[in-house]
Design an enzyme around this catalytic site. Sequence first.
Site, PDB file in Angstrom:
ATOM      1  N   ASN A  53       0.879  -1.167  -0.122  1.00  0.00           N
ATOM      2  CA  ASN A  53      -0.087  -0.019  -0.014  1.00  0.00           C
ATOM      3  C   ASN A  53       0.808   1.143   0.132  1.00  0.00           C
ATOM      4  O   ASN A  53       1.500   1.457   0.973  1.00  0.00           O
ATOM      5  CB  ASN A  53      -0.878  -0.106   1.078  1.00  0.00           C
ATOM      6  CG  ASN A  53      -1.831   1.223   1.430  1.00  0.00           C
ATOM      7  OD1 ASN A  53      -1.880   2.074   0.569  1.00  0.00           O
ATOM      8  ND2 ASN A  53      -2.369   1.150   2.407  1.00  0.00           N
ATOM      9  N   TRP A  54       1.178   1.614  -0.970  1.00  0.00           N
ATOM     10  CA  TRP A  54       2.039   3.130  -1.251  1.00  0.00           C
ATOM     11  C   TRP A  54       1.707   4.219  -0.509  1.00  0.00           C
ATOM     12  O   TRP A  54       2.508   5.199  -0.165  1.00  0.00           O
ATOM     13  CB  TRP A  54       2.059   3.217  -2.557  1.00  0.00           C
ATOM     14  CG  TRP A  54       3.081   2.323  -3.616  1.00  0.00           C
ATOM     15  CD1 TRP A  54       3.378   0.940  -3.115  1.00  0.00           C
ATOM     16  CD2 TRP A  54       3.410   2.372  -4.846  1.00  0.00           C
ATOM     17  NE1 TRP A  54       4.087   0.421  -4.080  1.00  0.00           N
ATOM     18  CE2 TRP A  54       4.187   1.236  -5.232  1.00  0.00           C
ATOM     19  CE3 TRP A  54       3.614   3.511  -5.856  1.00  0.00           C
ATOM     20  CZ2 TRP A  54       4.799   0.998  -6.333  1.00  0.00           C
ATOM     21  CZ3 TRP A  54       4.297   3.390  -7.124  1.00  0.00           C
ATOM     22  CH2 TRP A  54       4.800   2.193  -7.480  1.00  0.00           C
ATOM     23  N   LYS A  55       0.110   4.236  -0.419  1.00  0.00           N
ATOM     24  CA  LYS A  55      -0.456   5.349   0.473  1.00  0.00           C
ATOM     25  C   LYS A  55      -0.015   6.615  -0.423  1.00  0.00           C
ATOM     26  O   LYS A  55      -0.154   6.312  -1.691  1.00  0.00           O
ATOM     27  CB  LYS A  55       0.158   5.579   1.720  1.00  0.00           C
ATOM     28  CG  LYS A  55      -0.038   4.381   2.689  1.00  0.00           C
ATOM     29  CD  LYS A  55       0.271   4.360   4.185  1.00  0.00           C
ATOM     30  CE  LYS A  55      -0.006   2.952   4.845  1.00  0.00           C
ATOM     31  NZ  LYS A  55       0.076   3.160   6.118  1.00  0.00           N
ATOM     32  N   HIS A  80      -9.445   1.401   4.441  1.00  0.00           N
ATOM     33  CA  HIS A  80      -8.277   1.541   5.327  1.00  0.00           C
ATOM     34  C   HIS A  80      -8.434   2.486   6.506  1.00  0.00           C
ATOM     35  O   HIS A  80      -9.287   3.697   6.507  1.00  0.00           O
ATOM     36  CB  HIS A  80      -7.104   2.195   4.412  1.00  0.00           C
ATOM     37  CG  HIS A  80      -5.709   2.029   5.042  1.00  0.00           C
ATOM     38  ND1 HIS A  80      -5.308   2.902   6.143  1.00  0.00           N
ATOM     39  CD2 HIS A  80      -4.831   1.130   4.844  1.00  0.00           C
ATOM     40  CE1 HIS A  80      -3.929   2.452   6.323  1.00  0.00           C
ATOM     41  NE2 HIS A  80      -3.756   1.422   5.866  1.00  0.00           N
ATOM     42  N   GLU A  93      -6.900   4.937   7.780  1.00  0.00           N
ATOM     43  CA  GLU A  93      -6.343   6.133   7.476  1.00  0.00           C
ATOM     44  C   GLU A  93      -7.567   6.845   6.696  1.00  0.00           C
ATOM     45  O   GLU A  93      -8.011   8.088   6.848  1.00  0.00           O
ATOM     46  CB  GLU A  93      -5.205   6.437   6.516  1.00  0.00           C
ATOM     47  CG  GLU A  93      -3.979   5.789   7.344  1.00  0.00           C
ATOM     48  CD  GLU A  93      -2.849   5.540   6.663  1.00  0.00           C
ATOM     49  OE1 GLU A  93      -2.739   5.429   5.355  1.00  0.00           O
ATOM     50  OE2 GLU A  93      -1.983   4.819   7.485  1.00  0.00           O
ATOM     51  N   GLU A 120      -5.471  -4.818  10.408  1.00  0.00           N
ATOM     52  CA  GLU A 120      -4.587  -3.825  10.428  1.00  0.00           C
ATOM     53  C   GLU A 120      -4.600  -3.291  11.835  1.00  0.00           C
ATOM     54  O   GLU A 120      -5.527  -2.497  12.135  1.00  0.00           O
ATOM     55  CB  GLU A 120      -4.428  -2.936   9.488  1.00  0.00           C
ATOM     56  CG  GLU A 120      -3.950  -3.335   7.976  1.00  0.00           C
ATOM     57  CD  GLU A 120      -3.408  -2.342   7.055  1.00  0.00           C
ATOM     58  OE1 GLU A 120      -2.393  -2.730   6.762  1.00  0.00           O
ATOM     59  OE2 GLU A 120      -3.977  -1.439   6.917  1.00  0.00           O
ATOM     60  N   GLY A 179       2.471   2.145  10.888  1.00  0.00           N
ATOM     61  CA  GLY A 179       3.664   3.064  10.738  1.00  0.00           C
ATOM     62  C   GLY A 179       4.518   3.466  11.843  1.00  0.00           C
ATOM     63  O   GLY A 179       4.877   4.416  12.022  1.00  0.00           O
ATOM     64  N   SER A 193       3.071  -2.380  10.125  1.00  0.00           N
ATOM     65  CA  SER A 193       4.823  -2.682  10.410  1.00  0.00           C
ATOM     66  C   SER A 193       5.442  -3.736  10.059  1.00  0.00           C
ATOM     67  O   SER A 193       6.378  -4.338  10.621  1.00  0.00           O
ATOM     68  CB  SER A 193       5.150  -2.205  11.917  1.00  0.00           C
ATOM     69  OG  SER A 193       4.823  -0.946  12.165  1.00  0.00           O
ATOM     70  N   GLY A 227       2.809  -1.293   4.194  1.00  0.00           N
ATOM     71  CA  GLY A 227       2.709   0.017   4.140  1.00  0.00           C
ATOM     72  C   GLY A 227       4.631   0.497   3.459  1.00  0.00           C
ATOM     73  O   GLY A 227       4.869   0.174   2.509  1.00  0.00           O
ATOM     74  N   GLY A 228       5.022   1.075   4.753  1.00  0.00           N
ATOM     75  CA  GLY A 228       6.396   1.581   4.358  1.00  0.00           C
ATOM     76  C   GLY A 228       7.223   0.709   3.492  1.00  0.00           C
ATOM     77  O   GLY A 228       8.099   1.001   2.672  1.00  0.00           O
TER      78      GLY A 228
HETATM   79  P1  13P Z   1       3.046   0.140   7.811  1.00  0.00           P
HETATM   80  O1  13P Z   1       3.635  -1.329   6.969  1.00  0.00           O
HETATM   81  O2  13P Z   1       3.668   1.417   7.210  1.00  0.00           O
HETATM   82  O3  13P Z   1       2.987  -0.029   9.128  1.00  0.00           O
HETATM   83  O4  13P Z   1       1.588   0.406   7.010  1.00  0.00           O
HETATM   84  C1  13P Z   1       0.569  -0.546   7.028  1.00  0.00           C
HETATM   85  C2  13P Z   1      -0.491  -0.183   6.293  1.00  0.00           C
HETATM   86  O5  13P Z   1      -1.276   0.739   6.549  1.00  0.00           O
HETATM   87  C3  13P Z   1      -0.823  -0.991   5.171  1.00  0.00           C
HETATM   88  O6  13P Z   1      -2.197  -0.667   4.556  1.00  0.00           O
END
Ligand code: 13P
Length: 248
Positions: free
Chosen positions: A9-11, A94, A96, A166, A172, A212, A233-234
Site C-alpha cells: 500500500n503505497w499510500k 483503510h 487512514e 491492521e 507506521g 509494520s 505500507g512503508g
Molecule cells: P506500515 O507497514 O507502514 O505500518 O503500514 C501498514 C498499512 O497501513 C498498510 O495498509
Amino acid sequence: MRKKIIAGNWKMNMTPSQAVELVNTLKPLVANEEVDVVFCVPAIDIIPAIEAAKGSNIQIGAENMYFKDNGAFTGEISPDMLVDAGVKYVIIGHSERREYFAETDETVNLKVVKAFEKGLTPIICCGESLIQREQGVTMDWIRMQIKIAFQNVTAEQAATAVIAYEPIWAIGTGKVATTEQAQEVCSGIRACIAEIYDEATAAAIRIQYGGSVSAASAPELFAQADIDGGLVGGASLKPDFGKIVNYK
Ligand code: 13P
C-alpha cells in the site's frame, strides 16, 4: 490451499515517474509466482504503473474508489475507471481513510458491494485502536466491522474477498503485533466469516496482516494458519519488499 497474497500500500507516495522507477526496481525482486503480488498505488500512478508492470507477476491495485457508477462527485474515482485501466484489486476502508476522510462501516459496505458488482476484488481493512485493545474489545469491534462490511455480499463473492487485519497501533509505528496477537485475530475473523456464511467460505477467504510488516517479521507472521499474506505500507516502497514477497 489458499494462495498467499502480499500487497503493498503505497499510500500518498510516489509521483507517476517515481512509480515507474519503483516498479522497474522491484520487478525482478518480487518475481515469485507462488504468491499473488499486488501494488496498490495512488490513482494517478495506476496507468503508468500498469504499463511498467507489463510482462511481470505484479498486479496493480487501487487504494480507494467511490461507491457510485459515475456523476457529480468531484475528485472521486469510479470502479469502472479502475476496471478500464486494468485494476483487479482495490483497498476499501483503510483506517487512514476512516480517520481522515470520514469513511464509516456503512460506506465501506457500499464500496465492497459495488466492487464485487464490477468484478473488482476488495481488500477490506479492519482493525482496532490501542484503546480498544486495552479495553479488551478488539474482537467485538472487528466482528462488527466485518459483519457490516459484508452486508448484501453473497457467499460466492465473499469467498473471493481479501480481508486485511491492521491494528491501528501497529501502522507506521514500527510496533508490529506479536505473531500470537495477529493469528488470534485473523482466526477470529475467519470464524466470523464462517458464522455469517459457512465453513467453505471461511476456508476460501484470504486474510492478511498489516502493520509494520518487515522482512524480519514476515516469515513468522505468514507461517500462521490463518494469515494468508500481508498488506505492507512503508516497506513496500523499498527493495525490502522483495524479501517480504520471498519470505520463505
Ligand atoms: P506500515 O507497514 O507502514 O505500518 O503500514 C501498514 C498499512 O497501513 C498498510 O495498509
